[in-house]
Every structure is written in structure tokens, then in C-alpha cells.
Write a protein that holds these residues in place. Structure first.
Motif, PDB file in Angstrom:
ATOM      1  N   ASP A   1      15.748  -3.892   0.485  1.00 47.96           N
ATOM      2  CA  ASP A   1      15.555  -3.024   1.641  1.00 47.96           C
ATOM      3  C   ASP A   1      16.795  -3.080   2.534  1.00 47.96           C
ATOM      4  OD1 ASP A   1      13.587  -1.477   3.422  1.00 47.96           O
ATOM      5  OD2 ASP A   1      14.501  -2.962   4.746  1.00 47.96           O
TER       6      ASP A   1
ATOM      7  N   GLY B   1      13.906   5.379  13.591  1.00 46.46           N
ATOM      8  CA  GLY B   1      13.816   6.838  13.761  1.00 46.46           C
ATOM      9  C   GLY B   1      14.602   7.334  14.963  1.00 46.46           C
TER      10      GLY B   1
ATOM     11  N   LEU C   1      14.809  -3.331   8.152  1.00 43.25           N
ATOM     12  CA  LEU C   1      13.424  -3.748   8.421  1.00 43.25           C
ATOM     13  C   LEU C   1      13.257  -5.269   8.327  1.00 43.25           C
ATOM     14  CD1 LEU C   1      10.356  -3.353   8.740  1.00 43.25           C
ATOM     15  CD2 LEU C   1      10.256  -2.748   6.316  1.00 43.25           C
TER      16      LEU C   1
ATOM     17  N   TYR D   1       8.183   2.036  13.477  1.00 41.94           N
ATOM     18  CA  TYR D   1       8.801   3.244  12.928  1.00 41.94           C
ATOM     19  C   TYR D   1       7.701   4.279  13.010  1.00 41.94           C
ATOM     20  CZ  TYR D   1      12.234   6.074  10.622  1.00 41.94           C
ATOM     21  OH  TYR D   1      13.173   7.055  10.375  1.00 41.94           O
TER      22      TYR D   1
ATOM     23  N   LYS E   1       8.638   7.149   8.039  1.00 42.28           N
ATOM     24  CA  LYS E   1       9.550   6.953   6.907  1.00 42.28           C
ATOM     25  C   LYS E   1       9.122   5.812   5.994  1.00 42.28           C
ATOM     26  CE  LYS E   1      14.279   5.614   5.831  1.00 42.28           C
ATOM     27  NZ  LYS E   1      15.548   5.100   6.344  1.00 42.28           N
TER      28      LYS E   1
ATOM     29  N   GLU F   1       6.607  -1.700   1.804  1.00 44.24           N
ATOM     30  CA  GLU F   1       7.164  -2.213   3.059  1.00 44.24           C
ATOM     31  C   GLU F   1       6.065  -2.601   4.048  1.00 44.24           C
ATOM     32  OE1 GLU F   1      11.358   0.264   2.923  1.00 44.24           O
ATOM     33  OE2 GLU F   1       9.594   1.330   3.590  1.00 44.24           O
TER      34      GLU F   1
END
Ligand code: F6P
Ligand code: MN
Length: 317
Positions: free
Chosen positions: A117, A200, A229, A246, A256, A262
Motif C-alpha cells: 500500500d 481525498g 494509509l 478517507y 477510494k 484495506e
């Protein structure tokens, strides 16, 4: 267990991951699986440190360009899981479909993972991570409450592994012998945040999220955001006082981030530390995935702040 010379000449005992899991009373197959993932991370670290930073020339199922490192990390982890002997099937953020590993799905576990990630942060030398979610049996389309374990590995200045099997959250650090040894057991969240990490574009936030951010800032909550993240979430979890989000955006009602790869694992970890995780209206772990590439808005961290986000989103109607 290994003894090392600690500060002031005292002997400090390092408890390694396998031993800790055994003392925690986990079943041997799950211990084996978690330790195999920990082994795979050593090869992923090596590829991050020395690998090709270019693009792979392919894109993943979200239409995002894959880096050579994404593809390599995915292969490293998948191969290790395939050879573990305890995994029935896997799905990765980087592959287009579920990969059945064991013939007749005989393995004990199914694994959803995001191998690297934040990979686009490697070329600017910021931290990245691997995120893993583990289910018993061969069904990956279950709500996050069914996870038997979740973990992430953070490749920062140091490498740490943070896991839960439903008995609290525990942090391990990689030592000079490349073994994971216990740093902190039972990491806990406080009720109120002092930092926040927002994903975002703010101009695309809906009125509820806009209000939530203004309230955080008027409460003196400071912005702390790297854009990855795993490191952003880890900072909040280890400080015990923060909120990551997010949100849904005006042009992206599902936000997203991806539920299976995630959000579920991070939500499981956060709840196990005494925090909360919501999509703004509902607990993340209760969401029943309809497809494995499902996305969701995400508000995760201190309980009071997640409740405040939910109150602001509710006002949107
Ligand atoms: O994979 C998703 C990710 O790279 C996360 O690590 C990070 O939190 C998020 O995307 C950042 O997205 P944006 O640039 O849209 O804020
Ligand atoms: Mn990702």
C-alpha cells in the motif's frame, strides 16, 4: 527467547513473534500462517530498498498503474501463502480475481491482502506497508467481523508488524537479526483525538465531512498526514489519539479505499485497540461485501471522534 544487553547493563529479553503467538494460545496453523507472512515481508523490504522504481506497464483492477514493486511484492506474498500449506485461496488488491491455491480448497484459511500500500511513495522515500486480512475457511466475501486475524507491516525507518487475532493489538519490531520481537502489547486508543489524517481532495468533501473537519480543528486537533494509509494509521494507533478518514467525495460516493484489502483489517485492529471504524453511517466490520473490489468511505480512530463524524454525516440526510 533471546537475551540482549539492555540499557544500564540490564538484561532485556526479546519475545519473538512465534513465541508470543503461542503464549497467546493461538492455534498452530494460524501461528504458522502469520509467521509465513512475516517471513515474506523480509523479501518485500529487500525489494523496496533495492528494487526497480519504474512502472510495470500494467494496471490493476481499479485502473491504477502498477509499479514493478507492486507486482513483485504481490508475487512474493502470494508464493509464500501458496507454499504455506494452510491457505485455501487468496485475493490481492493487485490481482483481478480470487486465486485458488489449495486443490479442492482444502486449506484452512483465506487471505485478502494489499501487498504494498502507498507504493507510489517509495520513489520519494516515504513509508509504505503491507496489509493482510485472514478468514477461516474458503469464503472471502464475509463481513469483517468474521476475520480471525488482521495485520500490517510498516516499512519505515524501522520495520514493524502490528497484529490482532481478536485478543488486543500487539506491535513487533524487526531486530538486527531480522526477527520480529515484541515492542508493545495491548496497544490502546484514548477516547479523543489530538491528530487527524484526511484522504481525498477537500474541495470534493460533502457538507458533513466539511463540518467534521471544522469541528476537529476547533477542538485543537492537528493535521498529521503522509499520504500512506499504513504509516498514517500507525501513527494514530501508536499515539492512541487520532482519527484517520478517507470520506465519500462528491464525485466518488464510495470514497477510494477498499473494504477487503484495506478497511476490514484496519477496522479490526482499531476496534481491538478500543477505537472505532465507520463508513459514516454504519460500522465497517458489519458491511457485507458484494464484490471483492468494493470501496467504502472510512472514518477510523478514537471513539468520540468517529461518533462526531457519524453525527455530521447523519445531518447530510
Ligand atoms: O491505496 C490507497 C492509498 O495510497 C493510501 O495509502 C492512502 O491513504 C490513499 O491512497 C491516499 O489517497 P489520496 O491521494 O487520494 O488522498
Ligand atoms: Mn492500497
Amino acid at each position: 527467547m533471546e537475551a540482549t544487553a539492555g540499557q544500564a547493563g540490564k538484561t532485556k529479553f526479546q519475545i519473538d513473534l512465534r513465541r508470543y503467538l503461542r503464549e497467546d494460545g493461538e492455534d498452530e496453523q494460524l501461528i504458522h500462517l502469520i509467521c509465513e507472512i512475516a517471513e515474506a515481508s523480509k523479501y518485500i523490504i529487500n525489494s523496496i530498498r533495492t528494487g526497480d522504481l519504474g512502472v510495470a506497464g500494467t494496471s490493476n483492477l481499479y485502473g491504477e498503474q502498477q509499479l514493478a514493486l507492486d507486482v513483485l511484492s504481490d508475487r512474493i506474498l502470494r508464493k509464500r501463502l501458496a507454499q504455506s500449506g494452510v491457505v485455501s485461496n487468496v485475493v490481492s488488491e493487485e490481482t483481478a480475481d480470487i486465486v485458488f491455491i489449495a486443490p479442492h480448497r482444502t486449506g484452512n484459511f483465506s487471505v485478502a491482502y494489499d501487498p504494498l500500500d502507498g507504493s507510489s511513495l517509495v520513489d520519494v522515500n516515504l513509508a509504505v506497508g503491507t496489509i493482510v486480512s485472514i478468514y477461516r475457511g474458503c469464503d472471502l466475501m464475509q463481513p469483517g467481523t468474521k476475520q480471525v486475524a488482521a495485520l500490517y507491516i510498516l516499512y519505515g525507518p524501522r520495520t514493524t508488524l502490528v497484529y490482532t487475532t481478536g485478543h488486543g493489538v500487539h506491535e513487533f519490531g524487526m531486530n538486527q537479526l531480522m526477527e520480529y520481537t515484541l515492542l508493545r502489547r495491548n496497544v490502546r486508543m484514548e477516547p479523543k483525538a489530538s491528530i487527524y489524517a484526511p484522504g481525498g481532495l477537500r474541495s470534493l468533501y460533502t457538507p458533513g465531512t466539511g463540518k467534521f473537519v471544522r469541528q476537529l480543528e476547533s477542538n485543537g486537533v492537528k493535521l498529521r498526514y503522509s499520504g500512506g494509509l499504513v504509516p498514517d494509521f500507525n501513527q494514530i494507533l501508536m499515539k492512541g489519539k487520532g482519527v484517520f478518514f478517507y470520506p465519500h467525495l462528491q464525485n466518488a460516493p464510495q470514497g477510494k479505499l477498499r473494504l477487503l484489502f484495506e478497511l476490514n483489517p484496519m477496522a479490526f485492529l482499531m476496534e481491538q485497540a478500543g477505537g472505532a471504524a465507520s463508513n459514516g453511517r454504519q460500522r465497517i466490520l458489519d458491511l457485507v461485501p458484494q464484490k471483492f473490489d468494493e470501496r467504502s468511505p472510512f472514518f477510523c480512530g478514537c471513539r468520540d471522534d468517529v461518533a462526531m463524524a457519524e453525527a455530521c454525516i447523519r445531518e447530510e440526510g
